[in-house]
Write an enzyme that holds these catalytic residues in place. Structure first.
Site, PDB file in Angstrom:
ATOM      1  N   ASP A  40       0.820  -1.218   0.000  1.00 32.05           N
ATOM      2  CA  ASP A  40       0.000   0.000   0.000  1.00 32.05           C
ATOM      3  C   ASP A  40       0.850   1.263   0.000  1.00 32.05           C
ATOM      4  O   ASP A  40       0.447   2.287   0.560  1.00 32.05           O
ATOM      5  CB  ASP A  40      -0.963   0.029   1.204  1.00 32.05           C
ATOM      6  CG  ASP A  40      -1.770  -1.237   1.299  1.00 32.05           C
ATOM      7  OD1 ASP A  40      -2.255  -1.693   0.258  1.00 32.05           O
ATOM      8  OD2 ASP A  40      -1.908  -1.788   2.409  1.00 32.05           O
ATOM      9  N   LYS A  51       2.155   2.209  -5.099  1.00 27.93           N
ATOM     10  CA  LYS A  51       2.851   1.746  -6.308  1.00 27.93           C
ATOM     11  C   LYS A  51       1.998   1.941  -7.556  1.00 27.93           C
ATOM     12  O   LYS A  51       2.514   2.295  -8.612  1.00 27.93           O
ATOM     13  CB  LYS A  51       3.191   0.252  -6.183  1.00 27.93           C
ATOM     14  CG  LYS A  51       4.158  -0.059  -5.068  1.00 27.93           C
ATOM     15  CD  LYS A  51       4.407  -1.551  -4.938  1.00 27.93           C
ATOM     16  CE  LYS A  51       3.223  -2.347  -4.457  1.00 27.93           C
ATOM     17  NZ  LYS A  51       2.808  -2.108  -3.075  1.00 27.93           N
ATOM     18  N   ASN A  91      -4.943 -10.371  -3.761  1.00 26.70           N
ATOM     19  CA  ASN A  91      -4.737  -9.775  -2.438  1.00 26.70           C
ATOM     20  C   ASN A  91      -4.307  -8.312  -2.605  1.00 26.70           C
ATOM     21  O   ASN A  91      -4.448  -7.498  -1.709  1.00 26.70           O
ATOM     22  CB  ASN A  91      -3.709 -10.561  -1.604  1.00 26.70           C
ATOM     23  CG  ASN A  91      -2.446 -10.933  -2.370  1.00 26.70           C
ATOM     24  OD1 ASN A  91      -2.374 -10.760  -3.578  1.00 26.70           O
ATOM     25  ND2 ASN A  91      -1.461 -11.454  -1.667  1.00 26.70           N
ATOM     26  N   GLY A 139      -4.445  -4.516  -4.534  1.00 23.90           N
ATOM     27  CA  GLY A 139      -5.566  -3.705  -5.024  1.00 23.90           C
ATOM     28  C   GLY A 139      -5.073  -2.332  -5.383  1.00 23.90           C
ATOM     29  O   GLY A 139      -4.255  -1.764  -4.675  1.00 23.90           O
ATOM     30  N   HIS A 140      -5.521  -1.811  -6.523  1.00 21.82           N
ATOM     31  CA  HIS A 140      -5.208  -0.427  -6.836  1.00 21.82           C
ATOM     32  C   HIS A 140      -6.425   0.229  -7.461  1.00 21.82           C
ATOM     33  O   HIS A 140      -7.234  -0.421  -8.109  1.00 21.82           O
ATOM     34  CB  HIS A 140      -3.967  -0.295  -7.726  1.00 21.82           C
ATOM     35  CG  HIS A 140      -3.991  -1.200  -8.913  1.00 21.82           C
ATOM     36  ND1 HIS A 140      -3.212  -2.314  -9.000  1.00 21.82           N
ATOM     37  CD2 HIS A 140      -4.711  -1.145 -10.039  1.00 21.82           C
ATOM     38  CE1 HIS A 140      -3.460  -2.921 -10.139  1.00 21.82           C
ATOM     39  NE2 HIS A 140      -4.359  -2.237 -10.791  1.00 21.82           N
ATOM     40  N   THR A 141      -6.530   1.511  -7.226  1.00 20.37           N
ATOM     41  CA  THR A 141      -7.713   2.231  -7.693  1.00 20.37           C
ATOM     42  C   THR A 141      -7.405   2.872  -9.034  1.00 20.37           C
ATOM     43  O   THR A 141      -6.400   3.557  -9.188  1.00 20.37           O
ATOM     44  CB  THR A 141      -8.066   3.321  -6.653  1.00 20.37           C
ATOM     45  OG1 THR A 141      -8.151   2.665  -5.389  1.00 20.37           O
ATOM     46  CG2 THR A 141      -9.376   4.002  -6.965  1.00 20.37           C
ATOM     47  N   GLN A 143       2.250  -5.959  -3.066  1.00 21.75           N
ATOM     48  CA  GLN A 143       2.611  -5.991  -1.633  1.00 21.75           C
ATOM     49  C   GLN A 143       3.944  -5.239  -1.433  1.00 21.75           C
ATOM     50  O   GLN A 143       4.244  -4.357  -2.229  1.00 21.75           O
ATOM     51  CB  GLN A 143       2.697  -7.427  -1.112  1.00 21.75           C
ATOM     52  CG  GLN A 143       1.362  -8.155  -1.019  1.00 21.75           C
ATOM     53  CD  GLN A 143       0.952  -8.823  -2.315  1.00 21.75           C
ATOM     54  OE1 GLN A 143       1.730  -9.490  -2.948  1.00 21.75           O
ATOM     55  NE2 GLN A 143      -0.289  -8.657  -2.711  1.00 21.75           N
ATOM     56  N   THR A 190       3.054 -12.352   3.227  1.00 22.30           N
ATOM     57  CA  THR A 190       2.234 -13.008   2.211  1.00 22.30           C
ATOM     58  C   THR A 190       2.974 -14.260   1.757  1.00 22.30           C
ATOM     59  O   THR A 190       4.057 -14.569   2.265  1.00 22.30           O
ATOM     60  CB  THR A 190       1.900 -12.032   1.062  1.00 22.30           C
ATOM     61  OG1 THR A 190       0.908 -12.655   0.221  1.00 22.30           O
ATOM     62  CG2 THR A 190       3.121 -11.646   0.237  1.00 22.30           C
ATOM     63  N   THR A 205      -9.777  -5.265   1.252  1.00 19.47           N
ATOM     64  CA  THR A 205     -10.680  -5.748   2.305  1.00 19.47           C
ATOM     65  C   THR A 205     -11.396  -4.610   3.031  1.00 19.47           C
ATOM     66  O   THR A 205     -12.285  -4.868   3.838  1.00 19.47           O
ATOM     67  CB  THR A 205      -9.880  -6.551   3.355  1.00 19.47           C
ATOM     68  OG1 THR A 205      -8.846  -5.699   3.854  1.00 19.47           O
ATOM     69  CG2 THR A 205      -9.265  -7.794   2.755  1.00 19.47           C
ATOM     70  N   ASP A 232       1.971  14.918   0.925  1.00 20.15           N
ATOM     71  CA  ASP A 232       0.930  15.906   1.284  1.00 20.15           C
ATOM     72  C   ASP A 232       0.208  15.534   2.575  1.00 20.15           C
ATOM     73  O   ASP A 232      -0.308  16.426   3.264  1.00 20.15           O
ATOM     74  CB  ASP A 232      -0.084  16.037   0.138  1.00 20.15           C
ATOM     75  CG  ASP A 232      -0.687  14.691  -0.230  1.00 20.15           C
ATOM     76  OD1 ASP A 232       0.092  13.775  -0.562  1.00 20.15           O
ATOM     77  OD2 ASP A 232      -1.922  14.538  -0.154  1.00 20.15           O
TER      78      ASP A 232
HETATM   79  P1  IMP Z   1      -2.405 -12.836   2.101  1.00 21.79           P
HETATM   80  O1  IMP Z   1      -1.493 -12.291   1.062  1.00 21.79           O
HETATM   81  O2  IMP Z   1      -3.869 -12.650   1.766  1.00 21.79           O
HETATM   82  O3  IMP Z   1      -2.088 -14.268   2.439  1.00 21.79           O
HETATM   83  O4  IMP Z   1      -2.187 -12.008   3.460  1.00 21.79           O
HETATM   84  C1  IMP Z   1      -0.966 -12.085   4.207  1.00 21.79           C
HETATM   85  C2  IMP Z   1      -0.614 -10.723   4.795  1.00 21.79           C
HETATM   86  O5  IMP Z   1      -0.242  -9.836   3.749  1.00 21.79           O
HETATM   87  C3  IMP Z   1      -1.753 -10.023   5.539  1.00 21.79           C
HETATM   88  O6  IMP Z   1      -1.201  -9.286   6.608  1.00 21.79           O
HETATM   89  C4  IMP Z   1      -2.329  -9.070   4.509  1.00 21.79           C
HETATM   90  O7  IMP Z   1      -2.983  -7.988   5.099  1.00 21.79           O
HETATM   91  C5  IMP Z   1      -1.047  -8.661   3.800  1.00 21.79           C
HETATM   92  N1  IMP Z   1      -1.275  -8.231   2.406  1.00 21.79           N
HETATM   93  C6  IMP Z   1      -1.506  -9.021   1.328  1.00 21.79           C
HETATM   94  N2  IMP Z   1      -1.638  -8.271   0.231  1.00 21.79           N
HETATM   95  C7  IMP Z   1      -1.466  -7.007   0.595  1.00 21.79           C
HETATM   96  C8  IMP Z   1      -1.439  -5.759  -0.127  1.00 21.79           C
HETATM   97  O8  IMP Z   1      -1.599  -5.699  -1.348  1.00 21.79           O
HETATM   98  N3  IMP Z   1      -1.221  -4.647   0.622  1.00 21.79           N
HETATM   99  C9  IMP Z   1      -1.004  -4.695   1.965  1.00 21.79           C
HETATM  100  N4  IMP Z   1      -1.007  -5.814   2.671  1.00 21.79           N
HETATM  101  C10 IMP Z   1      -1.234  -6.970   1.992  1.00 21.79           C
END
Ligand code: IMP
Length: 430
Positions: free
Chosen positions: A13, A16, A38, A40-42, A225, A240, A302, A334
């Site tokens: 987050d 990127k 897992n 996500g980008h807007t 990530q 992850t 999420t 900012d």
């Molecule tokens: P998983 O990738 O769903 O197995 O989650 C494992 C850990 O990585 C958890 O703490 C998630 O919140 C974190 N995580 C997975 N993907 C992201 C992401 O894109 N941004 C931030 N945290 C992530």
């Protein structure tokens, strides 16, 4: 031609997506090489905000081809939904726009069920996964019992594989987790239909990348990530299930290591983390909530509130070493506007020793590693309209230059707002 990687230096987050979107204007190829939905980008499509999880961030640029490498784990229903959302908004997705590796592993419904059931059973000690089935899918890949995208094109083969795999999965789900079992026939039928829908996009990503390279195209690798969520180098087990660092670009897309010329580490001007695990500079006070509200720190995947804290220079220095970073992009500067003073954790204090370039590998040791801070003056001026570095308030420049000195690599990009144009580029990338 240039080959550039964008890698998160913290816990994901970092922003990127915005940096990739900005650079994709001059890149003809954008490649994802690990992770899955897992991430996500807007993206703003025709004035409407959409959150995408699998489609690489460059998709909105007409001349950009997006590739999903073999190292990504794909939930086909999610990918199809994203393709359809783009098409509804007038962006045609065809095989010259999107390439999917047939070797990429598929997230199956039992992976999601196992991910959720396991987390529920762990209770307090849970990782806080996104529940998307990422871990169980990568487990099956390594255990050599995964389903790959190409398997979805042969329904009989798929059914046979599922019958044998589900014997074990269903036993675990029913008798250990007390969940409903899955029917191999139903899954085979549903997933074969996804295969048919995605078949036109399947092609060898490694070969397509080599062709692009030979034609002198600019290539961008999009990390998902962040470094400290890497399964080897992160805060294990609160990580992850993939390698998120630059080294995995080669494995996850099929390109040789010497082909990567620049590696830009993206760091938020402060730190956030979503899910469980250590976070030494976390602010569990009203200031932490202030960061969350001001920075809109809620998970794109999420919706969970992100934990917030000060910039941790040691974490980013570790990311520099592990990824071989050539420069830094600092995002969300900012958000710091309005603070009287700003802290940076310059190092850790451990056993009466100052530690600058490593973090503990044993998770429980984090409890005894104390961050040591410096405090810098803040600024009050709105910086979102500033496009030249020299026009930033001197305190903001001081903040950036302090980070630059601590990292011993240049800052190439400073982001001063969410918009593509709200960016200060200090060094040419392409
Ligand atoms: P998983 O990738 O769903 O197995 O989650 C494992 C850990 O990585 C958890 O703490 C998630 O919140 C974190 N995580 C997975 N993907 C992201 C992401 O894109 N941004 C931030 N945290 C992530």
């Amino acid at each position: 031609m240039a080959t550039v990687a964008i890698i998160g230096t913290q816990w994901g987050d970092e922003g990127k997506g915005k940096i990739i979107d900005l650079l994709a204007e001059k890149a003809q190829v954008v490649v994802r090489f690990q992770g899955g939905n897992n991430a996500g980008h807007t993206l703003v499509v025709n004035g409407k905000k959409h959150i995408f999880h699998l489609i690489p961030s460059g998709i909105l640029h007409d001349s950009t081809i997006c590739m999903i490498g073999n190292g990504v784990v794909i939930d086909p229903a999610v990918l199809i939904e994203e393709i359809e959302k783009l098409e509804e908004n007038g962006i045609q997705i065809h095989k010259e726009k999107l390439v999917i590796s047939p070797r990429a592993h598929v997230i199956m419904p039992y992976h999601r069920a196992l991910d959720v059931a396991r987390e529920a059973r762990k209770g307090k000690g849970k990782i806080g996964t996104t529940g998307r089935g990422i871990g169980p899918c990568y487990e099956d890949k390594i255990a050599r019992s995964g389903i790959r995208m190409e398997d979805l094109l042969d329904v009989e083969f798929l059914l046979e594989k599922l019958k044998s795999l589900l014997e074990e999965k269903n036993f675990l789900l029913e008798h250990y987790y007390h969940q409903r079992p899955f029917s191999p026939e139903r899954i085979a039928e549903e997933y074969a239909s996804y295969g048919q829908r995605l078949a036109p996009f399947m092609d060898d990503v490694s070969i397509r990348l080599e062709e692009a390279k030979n034609k002198g195209k600019n290539i961008l690798f999009e990390g998902a990530q962040g470094t400290h969520l890497d399964v080897d180098h992160g805060t294990y087990p609160y990580v992850t299930s993939s390698n998120t660092i630059s080294g995995n670009i080669c494995c996850g897309s099929g390109i040789g290591p010497l082909a990567i010329e620049q590696i830009i580490g993206v760091a938020k001007a402060y730190t956030t983390r979503v899910g469980g695990g250590p976070f030494p500079t976390e602010l569990e006070d009203p200031l932490g909530s202030w960061f969350r509200e001001k920075g809109g720190e809620f998970g794109a995947t999420t919706g969970r509130p992100r934990r917030c804290g000060w910039f941790d220079a040691t974490m980013v220095r570790v990311a520099k070493r592990i990824n071989g970073l050539t420069s830094l992009a600092i995002t969300k500067l900012d958000v710091l506007t309005g603070l009287e003073s700003i802290k940076i954790a310059k190092n850790y204090q451990h056993n009466n020793e100052k530690v600058y370039n490593r973090t503990p590998s044993k998770i429980t040791d984090f409890e005894t590693w104390e961050p040591e801070y410096i405090e810098l003056p803040g600024w009050k001026e709105d910086i979102r309209k500033i496009r030249r570095y020299s026009e930033l308030p001197k305190e903001a420049r001081n903040y950036i230059e302090t980070i630059e000195e601590m990292m011993e690599i240049p800052v190439s990009i400073v982001s001063v707002g969410p918009g593509r144009e709200e960016t200060i580029v200090l060094r040419k990338i392409f």
